[in-house]
Scaffold this motif. Sequence first.
Motif, PDB file in Angstrom:
ATOM      1  N   HIS A  67      -0.260  -9.121  -5.878  1.00  0.00           N
ATOM      2  CA  HIS A  67       0.312  -7.774  -5.992  1.00  0.00           C
ATOM      3  C   HIS A  67       1.808  -7.783  -5.677  1.00  0.00           C
ATOM      4  O   HIS A  67       2.560  -6.961  -6.233  1.00  0.00           O
ATOM      5  CB  HIS A  67      -0.432  -6.802  -5.074  1.00  0.00           C
ATOM      6  N   ALA A  68       2.233  -8.688  -4.802  1.00  0.00           N
ATOM      7  CA  ALA A  68       3.676  -8.810  -4.524  1.00  0.00           C
ATOM      8  C   ALA A  68       4.423  -9.230  -5.784  1.00  0.00           C
ATOM      9  O   ALA A  68       5.540  -8.770  -6.052  1.00  0.00           O
ATOM     10  CB  ALA A  68       3.913  -9.814  -3.400  1.00  0.00           C
ATOM     11  N   TYR A  69       3.796 -10.097  -6.606  1.00  0.00           N
ATOM     12  CA  TYR A  69       4.408 -10.472  -7.883  1.00  0.00           C
ATOM     13  C   TYR A  69       4.478  -9.267  -8.820  1.00  0.00           C
ATOM     14  O   TYR A  69       5.493  -9.047  -9.502  1.00  0.00           O
ATOM     15  CB  TYR A  69       3.640 -11.613  -8.536  1.00  0.00           C
ATOM     16  N   LEU A  70       3.405  -8.480  -8.866  1.00  0.00           N
ATOM     17  CA  LEU A  70       3.413  -7.285  -9.724  1.00  0.00           C
ATOM     18  C   LEU A  70       4.514  -6.316  -9.312  1.00  0.00           C
ATOM     19  O   LEU A  70       5.104  -5.641 -10.148  1.00  0.00           O
ATOM     20  CB  LEU A  70       2.056  -6.576  -9.651  1.00  0.00           C
ATOM     21  N   GLU A  71       4.818  -6.279  -8.022  1.00  0.00           N
ATOM     22  CA  GLU A  71       5.831  -5.350  -7.510  1.00  0.00           C
ATOM     23  C   GLU A  71       7.247  -5.899  -7.654  1.00  0.00           C
ATOM     24  O   GLU A  71       8.165  -5.192  -8.073  1.00  0.00           O
ATOM     25  CB  GLU A  71       5.549  -5.041  -6.033  1.00  0.00           C
ATOM     26  N   ILE A  94       0.850  -1.210   0.000  1.00  0.00           N
ATOM     27  CA  ILE A  94       0.000   0.000   0.000  1.00  0.00           C
ATOM     28  C   ILE A  94       0.879   1.250   0.000  1.00  0.00           C
ATOM     29  O   ILE A  94       0.599   2.220  -0.715  1.00  0.00           O
ATOM     30  CB  ILE A  94      -0.950  -0.013   1.224  1.00  0.00           C
ATOM     31  N   ARG A  95       1.980   1.197   0.779  1.00  0.00           N
ATOM     32  CA  ARG A  95       2.914   2.337   0.780  1.00  0.00           C
ATOM     33  C   ARG A  95       3.529   2.544  -0.601  1.00  0.00           C
ATOM     34  O   ARG A  95       3.910   3.663  -0.962  1.00  0.00           O
ATOM     35  CB  ARG A  95       4.018   2.116   1.823  1.00  0.00           C
ATOM     36  N   ARG A  96       3.626   1.457  -1.372  1.00  0.00           N
ATOM     37  CA  ARG A  96       4.205   1.547  -2.718  1.00  0.00           C
ATOM     38  C   ARG A  96       3.148   1.863  -3.774  1.00  0.00           C
ATOM     39  O   ARG A  96       3.436   1.801  -4.972  1.00  0.00           O
ATOM     40  CB  ARG A  96       4.926   0.236  -3.056  1.00  0.00           C
ATOM     41  N   GLY A  97       1.920   2.128  -3.337  1.00  0.00           N
ATOM     42  CA  GLY A  97       0.898   2.577  -4.277  1.00  0.00           C
ATOM     43  C   GLY A  97      -0.122   1.545  -4.721  1.00  0.00           C
ATOM     44  O   GLY A  97      -0.988   1.843  -5.550  1.00  0.00           O
ATOM     45  N   HIS A  98      -0.044   0.327  -4.200  1.00  0.00           N
ATOM     46  CA  HIS A  98      -0.997  -0.709  -4.606  1.00  0.00           C
ATOM     47  C   HIS A  98      -2.332  -0.517  -3.891  1.00  0.00           C
ATOM     48  O   HIS A  98      -2.381  -0.084  -2.734  1.00  0.00           O
ATOM     49  CB  HIS A  98      -0.443  -2.098  -4.288  1.00  0.00           C
ATOM     50  N   GLN A  99      -3.419  -0.854  -4.581  1.00  0.00           N
ATOM     51  CA  GLN A  99      -4.758  -0.780  -4.015  1.00  0.00           C
ATOM     52  C   GLN A  99      -5.362  -2.178  -3.974  1.00  0.00           C
ATOM     53  O   GLN A  99      -5.194  -2.970  -4.908  1.00  0.00           O
ATOM     54  CB  GLN A  99      -5.644   0.150  -4.853  1.00  0.00           C
ATOM     55  N   PHE A 100      -6.062  -2.476  -2.870  1.00  0.00           N
ATOM     56  CA  PHE A 100      -6.621  -3.816  -2.673  1.00  0.00           C
ATOM     57  C   PHE A 100      -8.138  -3.771  -2.602  1.00  0.00           C
ATOM     58  O   PHE A 100      -8.722  -2.863  -2.013  1.00  0.00           O
ATOM     59  CB  PHE A 100      -6.047  -4.435  -1.385  1.00  0.00           C
ATOM     60  N   ARG A 101      -8.759  -4.799  -3.200  1.00  0.00           N
ATOM     61  CA  ARG A 101     -10.218  -4.900  -3.199  1.00  0.00           C
ATOM     62  C   ARG A 101     -10.723  -5.838  -2.110  1.00  0.00           C
ATOM     63  O   ARG A 101     -11.890  -5.821  -1.757  1.00  0.00           O
ATOM     64  CB  ARG A 101     -10.717  -5.425  -4.556  1.00  0.00           C
ATOM     65  N   THR A 102      -9.825  -6.718  -1.584  1.00  0.00           N
ATOM     66  CA  THR A 102     -10.242  -7.733  -0.618  1.00  0.00           C
ATOM     67  C   THR A 102      -9.296  -7.736   0.582  1.00  0.00           C
ATOM     68  O   THR A 102      -8.290  -7.022   0.606  1.00  0.00           O
ATOM     69  CB  THR A 102     -10.223  -9.137  -1.255  1.00  0.00           C
TER      70      THR A 102
END
Length: 375
Positions: A97-101, A80-88
């Motif tokens: 999302h860790a893979y995307l990062e 979240i600090r790195r800009g990711h947004q979560f739906r669940t």
Amino acid sequence: RDLRAELATVEAMTETMSCRGPDDSGTWFAEHAALGHRRLAIIDLPGGRQPMSVDTPRGAVAIVYSGEAYNFTELRAELIRRGHQFRTDSDTEVVLHAYLEWGDALAERLNGMYAFAIWDSREDKLVMVRDRMGIKPFYYYETPDGVLFGSEPKAILANPAAEHTVTLDGIRELFAFIKTPGHAVWKGMHEVEPGTIVTVSSSGLRTTRYWALQTRPHPDDQATSVAHVRELLEDIVRRQLVADVPRCTLLSGGLDSSAMTALAARQLAETGQTVRSFAVDFVGQTESFVADELRSTPDTPYAHDVAEKSGTEHQDIVLSSDKLADPDVRAKVIRARDIPTGLGDMDASLYLLFKSIREHSTVALSGESADEVFG
């Protein structure tokens, strides 16, 4: 080739694992990838449906995931600090999302037990990852134009492209009582080895190891070692008690399960909760016990002592010899194993124990593998 017409095949493969995931089923398709998933819902029951995917400007990235990432709360906060947004609130979405990062390097950041596959449409590649100690099973089978994979051999064998053959090497594996790393008994089938990432793309299949057990000098004295092990066990039990479903412990009365049950009972007592504990016993076992080289005493009296001291809500699952000898039970056990092997009635008794526990709990903590850890 285009896999979007393979719905029936993927559903057949996925259905073989309904016992592993009785709560939900799902499939996901891209041109060159087809994913199927059976879910055992533990965290975020409504939000953790799989396969789970994220659309990016360069294409979709999708995951099928078995297991739990015990540090998902910390990872989620960092993402979240790195800009990711979560739906669940699901740990699956955190892993995706860790893979995307971080790409493949996400494996080094995970604390947990897991087997997962990620299809990355941006690069047309499949990334298969297994946890450090190989707690979660993971198999794959190379075909002329790609790979089949699943948590169990039966999923792969449900695909017409998989050959149902056991060679002499497979027969040796059945009778050796020693597990060969990577060997899956069936011809052409392999395990994703513990601590390993297997990547499949148009350039072929590549295996990389992200973790291996290392031998190092141990400079700590006994008191420091005891304190360190206690700190680790406290942390491990606390993380593994996180669930949105009923939990319990498997209590044999041995050192491993007794310590784990006592820790769980103490931690849950902090919030006014009680541990449910279960033990397996056999009709007449304690009364007619005869010591041998493997067991010098019966288990049940020790399990009862621990349950009483820790204040658990305890239940013995008592099995009779006719239940263990039931042909239907034996057939289910062998089918679950995918190979005709096992240690006498141990598999049948475990099957019947878990079948009974499932009526009360979804998650069970056990002292399994402590012998290997503590030597």
